[in-house]
Write a protein that holds these residues in place. Structure first.
Motif, PDB file in Angstrom:
ATOM      1  N   TRP A   3       0.835  -1.200   0.000  1.00 34.72           N
ATOM      2  CA  TRP A   3       0.000   0.000   0.000  1.00 34.72           C
ATOM      3  C   TRP A   3       0.874   1.254   0.000  1.00 34.72           C
ATOM      4  O   TRP A   3       0.598   2.220  -0.725  1.00 34.72           O
ATOM      5  CB  TRP A   3      -0.902  -0.047   1.238  1.00 34.72           C
ATOM      6  N   TRP A  14       7.047  11.306 -10.779  1.00 38.22           N
ATOM      7  CA  TRP A  14       7.407  12.710 -11.001  1.00 38.22           C
ATOM      8  C   TRP A  14       8.928  12.884 -10.949  1.00 38.22           C
ATOM      9  O   TRP A  14       9.532  13.530 -11.820  1.00 38.22           O
ATOM     10  CB  TRP A  14       6.742  13.603  -9.946  1.00 38.22           C
ATOM     11  N   ARG A  70     -10.013   5.806   3.541  1.00 35.93           N
ATOM     12  CA  ARG A  70      -8.704   6.447   3.510  1.00 35.93           C
ATOM     13  C   ARG A  70      -7.652   5.596   2.799  1.00 35.93           C
ATOM     14  O   ARG A  70      -6.839   6.095   2.044  1.00 35.93           O
ATOM     15  CB  ARG A  70      -8.278   6.701   4.952  1.00 35.93           C
ATOM     16  N   LEU A  74      -5.721   7.566  -0.375  1.00 36.82           N
ATOM     17  CA  LEU A  74      -4.348   8.081  -0.330  1.00 36.82           C
ATOM     18  C   LEU A  74      -3.514   7.691  -1.550  1.00 36.82           C
ATOM     19  O   LEU A  74      -2.835   8.542  -2.122  1.00 36.82           O
ATOM     20  CB  LEU A  74      -3.670   7.632   0.968  1.00 36.82           C
ATOM     21  N   TRP A  77      -4.668   9.915  -4.373  1.00 38.79           N
ATOM     22  CA  TRP A  77      -4.174  11.288  -4.222  1.00 38.79           C
ATOM     23  C   TRP A  77      -2.681  11.366  -4.528  1.00 38.79           C
ATOM     24  O   TRP A  77      -2.204  12.339  -5.102  1.00 38.79           O
ATOM     25  CB  TRP A  77      -4.464  11.803  -2.816  1.00 38.79           C
ATOM     26  N   ILE A  81      -1.089  13.847  -7.165  1.00 41.10           N
ATOM     27  CA  ILE A  81      -0.034  14.803  -6.766  1.00 41.10           C
ATOM     28  C   ILE A  81       1.140  14.706  -7.740  1.00 41.10           C
ATOM     29  O   ILE A  81       1.656  15.711  -8.235  1.00 41.10           O
ATOM     30  CB  ILE A  81       0.442  14.515  -5.317  1.00 41.10           C
TER      31      ILE A  81
ATOM     32  N   LEU B 208       7.205   2.164  11.839  1.00 43.89           N
ATOM     33  CA  LEU B 208       6.746   1.102  10.929  1.00 43.89           C
ATOM     34  C   LEU B 208       6.540  -0.228  11.639  1.00 43.89           C
ATOM     35  O   LEU B 208       5.714  -1.031  11.218  1.00 43.89           O
ATOM     36  CB  LEU B 208       7.740   0.933   9.780  1.00 43.89           C
ATOM     37  N   LEU B 217      -1.456   1.591   9.460  1.00 49.45           N
ATOM     38  CA  LEU B 217      -0.701   2.751   8.980  1.00 49.45           C
ATOM     39  C   LEU B 217      -1.655   3.897   8.627  1.00 49.45           C
ATOM     40  O   LEU B 217      -1.360   5.076   8.861  1.00 49.45           O
ATOM     41  CB  LEU B 217       0.099   2.326   7.737  1.00 49.45           C
ATOM     42  N   THR B 218      -2.807   3.540   8.079  1.00 53.63           N
ATOM     43  CA  THR B 218      -3.766   4.578   7.658  1.00 53.63           C
ATOM     44  C   THR B 218      -4.532   5.177   8.824  1.00 53.63           C
ATOM     45  O   THR B 218      -5.322   6.086   8.631  1.00 53.63           O
ATOM     46  CB  THR B 218      -4.798   3.983   6.690  1.00 53.63           C
ATOM     47  N   TRP B 225       2.748  10.167  11.218  1.00 49.62           N
ATOM     48  CA  TRP B 225       2.940  10.363   9.773  1.00 49.62           C
ATOM     49  C   TRP B 225       3.970  11.457   9.510  1.00 49.62           C
ATOM     50  O   TRP B 225       4.844  11.327   8.656  1.00 49.62           O
ATOM     51  CB  TRP B 225       1.618  10.751   9.100  1.00 49.62           C
ATOM     52  N   TYR B 308      -7.862  14.173   7.354  1.00 47.86           N
ATOM     53  CA  TYR B 308      -6.695  13.350   7.710  1.00 47.86           C
ATOM     54  C   TYR B 308      -5.966  12.893   6.451  1.00 47.86           C
ATOM     55  O   TYR B 308      -4.747  13.047   6.319  1.00 47.86           O
ATOM     56  CB  TYR B 308      -7.176  12.150   8.531  1.00 47.86           C
ATOM     57  N   GLY B 309      -6.736  12.334   5.501  1.00 52.35           N
ATOM     58  CA  GLY B 309      -6.117  11.806   4.283  1.00 52.35           C
ATOM     59  C   GLY B 309      -5.424  12.894   3.484  1.00 52.35           C
ATOM     60  O   GLY B 309      -4.317  12.694   2.957  1.00 52.35           O
ATOM     61  N   VAL B 312      -2.128  13.703   5.117  1.00 53.31           N
ATOM     62  CA  VAL B 312      -1.097  12.688   4.853  1.00 53.31           C
ATOM     63  C   VAL B 312      -0.566  12.848   3.425  1.00 53.31           C
ATOM     64  O   VAL B 312       0.653  12.809   3.188  1.00 53.31           O
ATOM     65  CB  VAL B 312      -1.665  11.267   5.067  1.00 53.31           C
ATOM     66  N   ALA B 313      -1.479  13.057   2.471  1.00 51.20           N
ATOM     67  CA  ALA B 313      -1.051  13.247   1.079  1.00 51.20           C
ATOM     68  C   ALA B 313      -0.169  14.494   0.967  1.00 51.20           C
ATOM     69  O   ALA B 313       0.832  14.494   0.245  1.00 51.20           O
ATOM     70  CB  ALA B 313      -2.273  13.370   0.177  1.00 51.20           C
ATOM     71  N   ALA B 314      -0.534  15.544   1.699  1.00 53.17           N
ATOM     72  CA  ALA B 314       0.261  16.772   1.672  1.00 53.17           C
ATOM     73  C   ALA B 314       1.660  16.520   2.244  1.00 53.17           C
ATOM     74  O   ALA B 314       2.664  17.032   1.722  1.00 53.17           O
ATOM     75  CB  ALA B 314      -0.437  17.872   2.460  1.00 53.17           C
ATOM     76  N   LEU B 316       3.290  13.672   2.232  1.00 54.63           N
ATOM     77  CA  LEU B 316       4.063  12.908   1.245  1.00 54.63           C
ATOM     78  C   LEU B 316       4.499  13.810   0.089  1.00 54.63           C
ATOM     79  O   LEU B 316       5.633  13.716  -0.399  1.00 54.63           O
ATOM     80  CB  LEU B 316       3.219  11.743   0.708  1.00 54.63           C
ATOM     81  N   GLY B 317       3.600  14.682  -0.340  1.00 59.43           N
ATOM     82  CA  GLY B 317       3.950  15.616  -1.402  1.00 59.43           C
ATOM     83  C   GLY B 317       5.110  16.512  -0.997  1.00 59.43           C
ATOM     84  O   GLY B 317       6.048  16.739  -1.771  1.00 59.43           O
ATOM     85  N   PHE B 320       8.550  14.746  -1.065  1.00 61.29           N
ATOM     86  CA  PHE B 320       9.154  14.645  -2.394  1.00 61.29           C
ATOM     87  C   PHE B 320       9.551  16.020  -2.931  1.00 61.29           C
ATOM     88  O   PHE B 320      10.675  16.228  -3.374  1.00 61.29           O
ATOM     89  CB  PHE B 320       8.183  13.962  -3.360  1.00 61.29           C
ATOM     90  N   VAL B 587       4.177  -4.088   9.184  1.00 55.05           N
ATOM     91  CA  VAL B 587       4.257  -2.694   8.732  1.00 55.05           C
ATOM     92  C   VAL B 587       2.883  -2.088   8.454  1.00 55.05           C
ATOM     93  O   VAL B 587       2.562  -1.000   8.918  1.00 55.05           O
ATOM     94  CB  VAL B 587       5.133  -2.601   7.459  1.00 55.05           C
TER      95      VAL B 587
END
Lengths: 99, 843
Positions: A3, A14, A70, A74, A77, A81, B208, B217-218, B225, B308-309, B312-314, B316-317, B320, B587
Motif C-alpha cells: 500500500w 514525477w 482512507r 491516499l 491522491w 499529486i 513502521l 498505517l492509515t 505520519w 486526515y487523508g 497525509v497526502a500533503a 508525502l507531497g 518529495f 508494517v
C-alpha cells in the motif's frame, strides 16, 4: 507495505520524469552551450519526454486501487499529486528554457 | 481462541485485537515494570540510561539550552547593528558570532529538539515501551552533546567558525580561512549529524514496526505520519551534507581540491551538496512541528482533525517536493535557465501542500469549539507568523524578485518568519501541551500568557521591519553601515524589539520553572485527548504502559483506556521474565509478529561516543596518525556492541495474551535490527549517490582545466577489477549461506577484494592533489575500501558467533545483517570500479 508503494508511486514517477528531462536537457545542450544550443529538434525532444512522462501517469491513475475510505484515497491522491507536479514543474522547463 | 504459538510464519496470523489478559492489581504490576525499566541511580544512572523518556527529555532540555545560547548570540548581533558604527564587536568576533548563531539554531537546537520530541513522544503515542534501538538513542544523544560542546568551546577560545552557517567555499577553504575555525564547523557538525541519522533510523523503524496491534498505517496518529516523513527526509537529506563536509575537510587537511576551480574543482559543488541538505532541512524542521499542531489543534477545538487523508497526502507531497527546491538558494550564481524555470515552479508548487495543511487546521478550528488555553495562543501565533513567512517564500521563489532580494536582510526576515513561525511557536505550543506529562504538574496561570504576547510583539517588531531593511538594500552579515543612514532607524527598531522578544523567552522559561516548582498536581489526561500518550499516569513512567494497548484500546478517550491498561488488560502485561520487552508488529496492518527483548542500562553508548569524540579532536588538532589509532577503540566498542545482542537464556515463545504466543526477536524472520539496517543503508546509498553526483558534476558541468593525462595500466586494472567483481559476487552468494565454513570463505572473499583494491586499483589512481576528479576517485576508492573492511568484520563476527554457540538452527545471528551489508557493498563496489574505469578512460 504494498500500500505504501502505491502511495509513493505518483511522486516517484514525477521524480523519474524530472531526472529524464534534466538529463536530456544536459545531453542536448552539451555540444553547444548558450542560448542557441536548444534547437527546435532538441526542444521537441524535451517536450516529447515530458509528454511521455505525463502520459505515463495514465496507466498509474487507472491501476491505482479504487474504492472509498482512507486506504483507497491516499494512493489515488498520491498519483494525482505526482501528475500535477509533473505538469506544473516541467511545463516551463520544456517550453521556455534555453541552454 | 486458537493458540498461535511459536513460529514466525504462524505469528503473522496473530490477530490484531488480542484477547483480554486477566485483570491484575495495578500497583504491583507497576512496581514490577519499574524495577526492570528504571534508570540506575545517581550520576552513573544518567550516563548509562537508555530510556527513551530520559533521553528524549534530555535531548529537548539540551536543545533549549543551546537555544538560549544561540539567542544570546543573536542579541549580541542586534546590539552591534543597533547603530551604524557599532563598536560593540570587532569584525572577526562578529563573523564568529553570526556563524555560531545560525549553526547553533539549525544544528544544535532545531534538529535535536525535533529528535527529542519524536524520541520522547512516539513510543507513548504508538502504544509501545521504548524506541527500537535504545542504545542508539543514547549514542545519538552523547554524539550531539559532545559535538555541540566542541563547537561551543571553540567560541570561548575565539576559534569558532566564521564563514556563515552554510560555509560557502572558497571562503571556507584553507586559503581564505586558515586556522581551525572552519574545521570546527565541519567536524563538529558531522559529529552531531551521527545523532540525526541515528534518530532517523530508529524513528522510521519504530513507526513502521512498533505500533500497537491493530493501529493500521492509515489510522495512526498524524504526528507519526509527520515524523515518518521527517525521518525519511533525514535519511536522504543529511548524507549530502555529511559528504560535502567530509570532502571539504579532506580539501583543507590534505589539499584534495574538490572545490578549487584552479584544479578542476568547483565551489558550486559545495553549494549544490549543501542545499541538497539545506532546503529539505527547512521541511525537516517544519514537519514535526506541524505534526504537533495536527495533534493539538483538534484537542483544543474538541473535535477531530479535518482532512486526515489530505494532510497525509500533503506530507508525502512535501517530502518529495522538498528535494526539488534546493536550487532556489542559488538563483544568482549563474545556473542554466532550465534550472531557474524548474526550481522556480517547484518552489511555487510547494505552497500547495503547505496550504492544504493550513486550511485543514483552519477547517478543524472552524468546525470545532476552540478553547483558548495557552497552547492555543502559540498556535494562533504560528498561523499569523508562518503564513506571512510562506507568502514571502513565494515571493522569493520568483526568479526576478529573488535576484533583487538575494542575500539581503529580506531573506533573513523571511527565514526567521518561517523558522520561528513554523517551528518555535509550534514547539512552545507542544511544550505547554505536554508539560503535564513530563512533570505531572499543572501550570501556574498568568506568566505563560504574558510571555506569549511579549514574544509575539517582540518577534514581529524585530523581523517585520527587517523586510524593509532588506528591500532598501542592506546585505546580510555586515557589521557596520556608516554610509547608509536610511537603515539606522529600521535597525534600531529591530534591535529594540529583539530585546523585547528575548525578555519574552525568559518569561516563557520562568513559566516552565514555575510549573516544575510550584505547580499543583495535574489531573490525569488534563486535555481530554484521544491519543495513547495520555493513557498513562502523570508523570509518564519509564515503561509507559503496564500492558500494551491493542485494537480495542485505540480511538477511545485516553482516560477510559488508562485504567484497563494499568490493570494488565492489554498485551504483554508486566515484566515477569525480568527483561525489557515490547511487541513488534507488521508494517501495514500492525499485526503482532514477535516480541523484542531490549538491552538494559549500559555505559557502552557513552564510551563509544567518547571514543568518536577523541577521534574528532585528534583530527581537529591535525594529529592524523593518532586519529587513525583512535579508530581502534571505536571498532572494538562496535564489536562489543554487537556481542551485547546475543540471546540471554533459552528462547521460549512468550504468551502475550491468553492463547496467543509469539517468538522472541532472535527467531524472527524480519527483526527490528534488519529493518534498522535497511534504513541505514538508504542513508548510506544517499551518501554514495552524493559522491557520484559530485563526480558527474565535476565531469560534465564544471568548466575547469582538464586533468593531467594519465598512463593507464589496463592489464593491472583488468585483473584487479575481475578479482574484485568475482570476490564480491562470491561474497554475496556466501552471505546467504548457513554454515561456519561459508562465513570463513566470505571473510576471505572480502579480504581478497580489499587486497585487490589496494594493490590493483589504488596504485593506478593519479595524485589526488593534482585535480578534483582525481581527488574524487580517491575518495570513492576509500569509501569502497571502508565498506569492504566492514564486510570482513561482519563475516568475522558471524564466525565468532558460531564459536560462542550463538547461532543455532533457530537463531540466525548476524547472517541477515551481513547479507544486507554484503549486497550493498558489492553493488557500490562494482559501480565505483565502473565509474573509476570510465573516468580513467575519459581523463
Amino acid at each position: 507495505m504494498k500500500w505504501l508503494w502505491w502511495v509513493l508511486a505518483g511522486p516517484t514517477l514525477w521524480a523519474v520524469v524530472f531526472v529524464a528531462v534534466y538529463s536530456a536537457h544536459g545531453a542536448v545542450c552539451a555540444p553547444i552551450p548558450g542560448p542557441e544550443g536548444l534547437t527546435t529538434g532538441a526542444r521537441l525532444l524535451l517536450i516529447g519526454i515530458w509528454i511521455l512522462g505525463v502520459v505515463a501517469f495514465w496507466p498509474l491513475l487507472r491501476a491505482v486501487p479504487t474504492g472509498t475510505g482512507r486506504a483507497a484515497r491516499l494512493p489515488r491522491w498520491g498519483a494525482w499529486i505526482g501528475f500535477f507536479a509533473t505538469v506544473f514543474t516541467l511545463f516551463p522547463v520544456v517550453f521556455t528554457t534555453s541552454c | 481462541m486458537t493458540d498461535t504459538t511459536a513460529s514466525p510464519s504462524e505469528a503473522q496470523a496473530a490477530p490484531a485485537d488480542l484477547p483480554r489478559n486477566p485483570p491484575q492489581r495495578a500497583l504491583p504490576l507497576n512496581r514490577e515494570l519499574a524495577g526492570v525499566w528504571a534508570n540506575d541511580r545517581g550520576i552513573w544512572g544518567q550516563i548509562t540510561s537508555v530510556s527513551h523518556t530520559t533521553l528524549g527529555l534530555r535531548f529537548m532540555a539540551t536543545a533549549l539550552v543551546f537555544f538560549a545560547i544561540g539567542g544570546i548570540l543573536a542579541m549580541l548581533i542586534r546590539a552591534q547593528l543597533a547603530t551604524p558604527d557599532g563598536a560593540f564587536l570587532d569584525t572577526e568576533l562578529y563573523n564568529q558570532i553570526f556563524t555560531m548563531h545560525g549553526s547553533i539554531m539549525m544544528f544544535l537546537f532545531a534538529i535535536p529538539m525535533l529528535e527529542g520530541l519524536g524520541i520522547w513522544l512516539l513510543p507513548k503515542m504508538l502504544g509501545t515501551r521504548d524506541m527500537a534501538f535504545p542504545r542508539l538513542t543514547a549514542l545519538g544523544y552523547w554524539c550531539y552533546l559532545f559535538g555541540g560542546l566542541i563547537m561551543l568551546t571553540a567560541l570561548l577560545f575565539g576559534v569558532a567558525p566564521r564563514d556563515g552557517w552554510f560555509m560557502y567555499t572558497p571562503l571556507s577553504s584553507s586559503a581564505y580561512s586558515p586556522g581551525i575555525n572552519a574545521d570546527v564547523w565541519l567536524l563538529g557538525v558531522t559529529f552531531v549529524e551521527i545523532s540525526a541519522v541515528a534518530a532517523a533510523v530508529e524513528i522510521t523503524v519504530t513507526i513502521l514496526r512498533q505500533r500497537a496491534p491493530g493501529m493500521k498505517l492509515t489510522e495512526m496518529p498524524l504526528f507519526a505520519w509527520y515524523m515518518l516523513g521527517t525521518s525519511a527526509m533525514m535519511l536522504v537529506g543529511f548524507p549530502p551534507l555529511i559528504a560535502a563536509s567530509v570532502l571539504l575537510e579532506l580539501e583543507r587537511a590534505f589539499d584534495w581540491p574538490f572545490f578549487d576551480p584552479l584544479r578542476g574543482g568547483d565551489p558550486l559543488l559545495w553549494q549544490h551538496l549543501f542545499w541538497l541538505f539545506g532546503h529539505p532541512e527547512v521541511y525537516i524542521i517544519f514537519l514535526p512541528a506541524a505534526g504537533a499542531l495536527s495533534t493539538i489543534i483538534p484537542v483544543m477545538c474538541r473535535t477531530r482533525i479535518l482532512g486526515y487523508g489530505a494532510i497525509v497526502a500533503a506530507v508525502l507531497g512535501l517530502v518529495f517536493l522538498s528535494f526539488g527546491l534546493w536550487v532556489h538558494h542559488m538563483f544568482t550564481v549563474g545556473i542554466p535557465h532550465m534550472a531557474l524555470a524548474f526550481f522556480s515552479a517547484a518552489s511555487v508548487l510547494v505552497a500547495v501542500p503547505t496550504a492544504v495543511q493550513v486550511f485543514a487546521w483552519i477547517g478543524t478550528m472552524w468546525k470545532g469549539r476552540p478553547e483558548l488555553h495557552l497552547p492555543m495562543y502559540h498556535i494562533l501565533g504560528f498561523f499569523l507568523t508562518f503564513v506571512l513567512g510562506g507568502l514571502t517564500g513565494v515571493m522569493l521563489a520568483i526568479v526576478p524578485f529573488n535576484w533583487q532580494a538575494h542575500d539581503t536582510a529580506f531573506v533573513t526576515a523571511h527565514l526567521h518568519y518561517v523558522l520561528i513561525g513554523g517551528f518555535v511557536f509550534p514547539m512552545m505550543a507542544a511544550i505547554t501541551y505536554w508539560m503535564p506529562l513530563v512533570t505531572g504538574k499543572a501550570r501556574v496561570r498568568g506568566v505563560g500568557e504574558a510571555a506569549f504576547w511579549v514574544i509575539l510583539i517582540g518577534f514581529h517588531g524585530t523581523f517585520f521591519v527587517m523586510h524593509l531593511t532588506g528591500l532598501l538594500g542592506m546585505p546580510r552579515r555586515i557589521d557596520v553601515y556608516p554610509d547608509n543612514p536610511e537603515w539606522i532607524w529600521l535597525n534600531l527598531t529591530s534591535s529594540f524589539f529583539g530585546f523585547v522578544m528575548t525578555i519574552g523567552f525568559a518569561m516563557f522559561a520562568l513559566d516552565m520553572l514555575l510549573q516544575v516548582t510550584l505547580g499543583t498536581r495535574a489531573r490525569r489526561d488534563p486535555w481530554r485527548a484521544p491519543t495513547l500518550d495520555w493513557a498513562m499516569p502523570l508523570p509518564a513512567p519509564s515503561f509507559n504502559f503496564s500492558s500494551l494497548p491493542t485494537a480495542r484500546h485505540l480511538d477511545r478517550p485516553a482516560s477510559e483506556v488508562m485504567l484497563e491498561l494499568a490493570c494488565g488488560d492489554g498485551a504483554l502485561p508486566g515484566a515477569p521474565r525480568g527483561q525489557r520487552e515490547f511487541l513488534v508488529t507488521s508494517v501495514g496492518a500492525a499485526r503482532p509478529d514477535h516480541v523484542a527483548h531490549l538491552p538494559g542500562n549500559t555505559s557502552l553508548p557513552f564510551a563509544l561516543s567518547s571514543s568518536i569524540g577523541v577521534f574528532v579532536l585528534l583530527v581537529l588538532w591535525q594529529l592524523y596518525l593518532l586519529a587513525g589509532m583512535a579508530l581502534v577503540p571505536v571498532a572494538v566498542l562496535i564489536w562489543v556492541w554487537g556481542r551485547g545482542l546475543a540471546p540471554r537464556g533459552p528462547l521460549q515463545p512468550i504468551e502475550i495474551a491468553p492463547g496467543v504466543t509469539l517468538p522472541v526477536h532472535h527467531q524472527a524472520r524480519q527483526s527490528l535490527g534488519q529493518s534498522g539496517l535497511v534504513a541505514f543503508l538508504v542513508a548510506n546509498a544517499a551518501l554514495f549517490a552524493s559522491v557520484l553526483f559530485g563526480l558527474a558534476f565535476l565531469s560534465v558541468v564544471t568548466q575547469g582545466p582538464a586533468p593531467p593525462p594519465a598512463m593507464i595500466d589496463t592489464s593491472r586494472i583488468a585483473w584487479a577489477t575481475g578479482l574484485i567483481a568475482g570476490a564480491q559476487l562470491l561474497g554475496m552468494a556466501l552471505s546467504r549461506g548457513g554454515a561456519p565454513v561459508w562465513a570463513a570463505l566470505g571473510l576471505c572473499a572480502n579480504a581478497v577484494a580489499l587486497i585487490a583494491l589496494l594493490a590493483g586499483i589504488v596504485p593506478v589512481l593519479d595524485d589526488p592533489t593534482a585535480h578534483a576528479r582525481d581527488a574524487l576517485r580517491a575518495a570513492m576508492a576509500a569509501y569502497v575500501g571502508l565498506h569492504l573492511l566492514v564486510a570482513c568484520g561482519m563475516a568475522a563476527f558471524v564466525l565468532d558467533q558460531y564459536r560462542r554457540g550463538e547461532i543455532t538452527e533457530q537463531i540466525r545471528g548476524a547472517w541477515a545483517p551481513w547479507r544486507l551489508w554484503q549486497d550493498f557493498t558489492s553493488i557500490t563496489t562494482l559501480v565505483t570500479i565502473l565509474a573509476l574505469i570510465a573516468q580513467k578512460g575519459g581523463a
